[in-house]
Design an enzyme around this catalytic site. Structure first.
Site, mmCIF file in Angstrom:
data_model
loop_
_atom_site.group_PDB
_atom_site.id
_atom_site.type_symbol
_atom_site.label_atom_id
_atom_site.label_comp_id
_atom_site.label_asym_id
_atom_site.label_seq_id
_atom_site.Cartn_x
_atom_site.Cartn_y
_atom_site.Cartn_z
ATOM 1 N N LYS A 126 0.873 -1.182 0.000
ATOM 2 C CA LYS A 126 0.000 0.000 0.000
ATOM 3 C C LYS A 126 0.908 1.229 0.000
ATOM 4 C CE LYS A 126 -4.351 -1.523 1.252
ATOM 5 N NZ LYS A 126 -4.730 -1.693 2.653
ATOM 6 N N HIS A 129 2.045 6.986 2.442
ATOM 7 C CA HIS A 129 1.533 8.300 2.048
ATOM 8 C C HIS A 129 1.728 9.354 3.115
ATOM 9 C CE1 HIS A 129 -2.010 7.717 4.572
ATOM 10 N NE2 HIS A 129 -2.143 6.515 4.049
ATOM 11 N N HIS A 132 1.188 8.887 6.803
ATOM 12 C CA HIS A 132 2.152 8.129 7.605
ATOM 13 C C HIS A 132 3.238 9.002 8.216
ATOM 14 C CE1 HIS A 132 0.687 4.687 5.029
ATOM 15 N NE2 HIS A 132 0.525 4.229 6.255
#
Ligand code: ARG
Length: 568
Positions: A126, A129, A132
């Site tokens: 994933k 981004h 985070h």
């Protein structure tokens, strides 16, 4: 003995029933320095003397008389105000700082204690981004702060590398991975894997059987099926490579990458233990722990197909960590959205009879959004953290080219300043506060920003380079009686307290605010007082002050995870 302790001692000698601790508790720091450096309110003594606090304060001042460490002791209303002897105070602070160097501000409160700081913990396959950024930077700063306080620290990245979503990904891959797609994954793994995942989620709507197939593949993964395991391992490897680029940019290192998959073989023992302790209830074939009597929703521990869940893996992880590290504290830096999860999880550990459940701390935080729109991850429209960092570096390069085109090591400095700016901005506020990431605010060289602090640090470096004398703590401390100088000294004194408070409250912003405050105080001094002057005596003293500010700014930035360029 410090000056605060001296104030406490004075009071305990007059009020003999007062303990040193009580006296220390009583002392306040006045809101402005016209009212002194320390103040003791006298309300507490009104009953004993049957007199007004103001009258008592007056009496106290007479009883105390003159004390060497203070230039003035006077009453103001109900308070006794103490004004420190500035040169003595400066001598104490600056000598101590000179001696302790980069450890000025550190403590040994953590000696002999192990603290785990779990942070970042993204999900593999994933995007890593912008969201985070929060756990990653708050966690890293907490880790640094705990280390500085003398703890034995363990940084864990609890990777989200397990769970039914990998069943989906494997199933999607097996259905749709043409040679072109495989090549694309190799080139740019995360967006391509994300595409597969998003497509799978979408097609489930029209192909309900995909749900079952995903479950099947996760089950295969849990059972150690070779094909499933190989694909999963490959997804993990390419993801980690992506994540590591960002960690490298931030200078972040983990001591352990034991994520969710690491606990997959530790699950049966946890289920058995919960069973033995009569904590599991059957619920339509699944197993749950009932938590309603504690005001929580029940926790699903095992699905009817036998697969385990996020919370189960967290219970196993906590137990493993206790057994492996015998932690004093086990800190989880995870968003506030997961509060219920951690409340359930802690209660389960508590019900299992482990009193260390309450040594596990969920350090939560609010959300970050970008100017002009929130971060959407479900639909695949995401802002990668790496892109944000690269943009910060790019923008900083432009600013440097404009302001200081001849700077040596321009690329390196642009990286340090661009990334430093992002870190500073992230750690500027109370962590629970939501914030909007703003480019202008982040990269400005004025105001309370990373570049401003770094610029001030570079200024101290430049002054120290220009110094043509040896800097040591053998200086004339009466130089520090001027307001601008003394305010810097006073600020320097607060470093340890700022770091300790940040440690107590798990709030790195307290260090951020401290270093920007110190930078401001230093700049006021710099603009008012020439440092490299012809008066050797003054120059020597001011350079010592500059050196101390240099050390503390650098150390403070390091705690936050920022680098400190010497020229900007
Ligand atoms: N991987 C999770 C996520 O991205 C965060 C993990 C938090 N840590 C934990 N021990 N549960 O939401």
């Amino acid at each position: 003995m410090g000056f605060k302790e001296k104030v406490a001692e004075i009071f305990t000698s007059i009020e003999t029933e007062l303990s040193m601790d009580d006296a220390l508790q009583l002392i306040e720091i006045p809101p402005n320095t016209d009212m002194g450096d320390y103040a003791v309110p006298c309300f507490k003594f009104a009953k004993k003397y049957r007199s007004s606090p103001a009258a008592i304060a007056n009496e106290m001042v007479k009883k105390i008389g003159a004390v060497d460490e203070f230039e003035k002791i006077e009453s103001a209303g109900p308070y006794v105000n103490f004004f420190v002897n500035k040169s003595q105070f400066a001598k104490k602070i600056l000598q101590q700082a000179f001696e302790e160097k980069e450890n000025y501000g550190s403590t040994n409160v953590g000696e002999g204690k192990t603290v785990i700081v779990e942070f970042s913990s993204p999900n593999i396959a994933k995007p890593f981004h912008i969201g985070h950024i929060r756990s990653t930077l708050i966690g890293n700063a907490i880790y640094n702060i705990y280390k500085y306080m003398g703890y034995n620290t363990v940084a864990i990245n609890h990777l989200g590398d397990y769970g039914t979503q990998f069943g989906m990904l494997i199933s999607a891959y097996k259905k749709w991975a043409t040679p072109e797609i495989i090549e694309a994954i190799e080139k740019d793994p995360i967006p391509e894997l994300l595409k597969l995942y998003v497509r799978y989620n979408k097609e489930i709507e029209t192909h309900p059987e995909y749900q079952e197939e995903a479950r099947y593949w996760f089950k295969q993964l849990e059972k150690g099926n070779e094909e499933a395991h190989e694909l999963w391992a490959w997804f993990r490897e390419v993801s980690l490579k992506e994540f590591n680029r960002v960690y490298d940019m931030f200078g972040i290192k983990f001591d352990s990458l034991a994520g969710e998959s690491f606990y997959s073989d530790k699950m049966p023992a946890i289920i058995d233990e919960l069973e033995d302790k009569c904590l599991l209830k059957d619920s339509e074939g699944a197993k749950i722990v009932e938590l309603s009597e504690y005001g929580l929703t029940d926790a699903l521990i095992q699905k009817s197909d036998g697969s385990t869940l996020y919370v189960t893996r967290d219970v196993a992880a906590a137990k493993y960590r206790k057994d492996t590290y015998d932690f004093y504290k086990n800190i989880y830096v995870v968003g506030a959205q997961q509060k219920l999860h951690f409340d359930q999880w802690r209660k389960i550990i508590d019900l299992m009879g482990y009193d260390w459940a309450y040594d596990c701390v969920h350090v939560m935080f609010g959300t970050v959004s970008l100017e002009g729109g929130a971060i959407a991850t479900r639909k695949g429209r995401v802002v990668f953290l790496e892109d944000v960092l690269n943009k910060a570096i790019e923008k900083t390069t432009e600013i440097i080219n404009e302001r200081n085109p001849n700077l040596e090591d321009r690329e390196k400095v642009a990286r340090q300043v661009g990334i430093g700016a992002v870190i500073f901005q992230e750690l500027f506020n109370n962590r629970i506060k939501d914030y909007v990431f703003s480019w202008d605010k982040t990269l400005s060289f004025e105001g309370e920003t990373g570049p401003y602090v770094q610029y001030t640090y570079a200024r101290t470096c430049s002054l120290l380079r220009k110094a043509d004398i040896e800097i040591n703590d053998d200086v004339d401390y009466s130089v520090f009686t001027g307001n601008e100088e003394f305010n810097v000294v006073r600020k320097l004194q607060g470093f340890k307290e700022a770091v300790l408070n940040a440690h107590d409250k798990y709030e790195p912003f307290m260090v951020t605010r401290y270093i920007v405050g110190l930078a401001q105080e230093f700049n006021r001094f710099y603009h008012e007082c020439p440092i490299i002057t012809d008066d050797e005596r003054v120059k020597k003293a001011r350079l010592l002050l500059t050196l101390t500010v240099n050390t503390v700014l650098k150390e403070g930035m390091k705690l936050l995870g920022m680098e400190a360029p010497e020229k900007m």
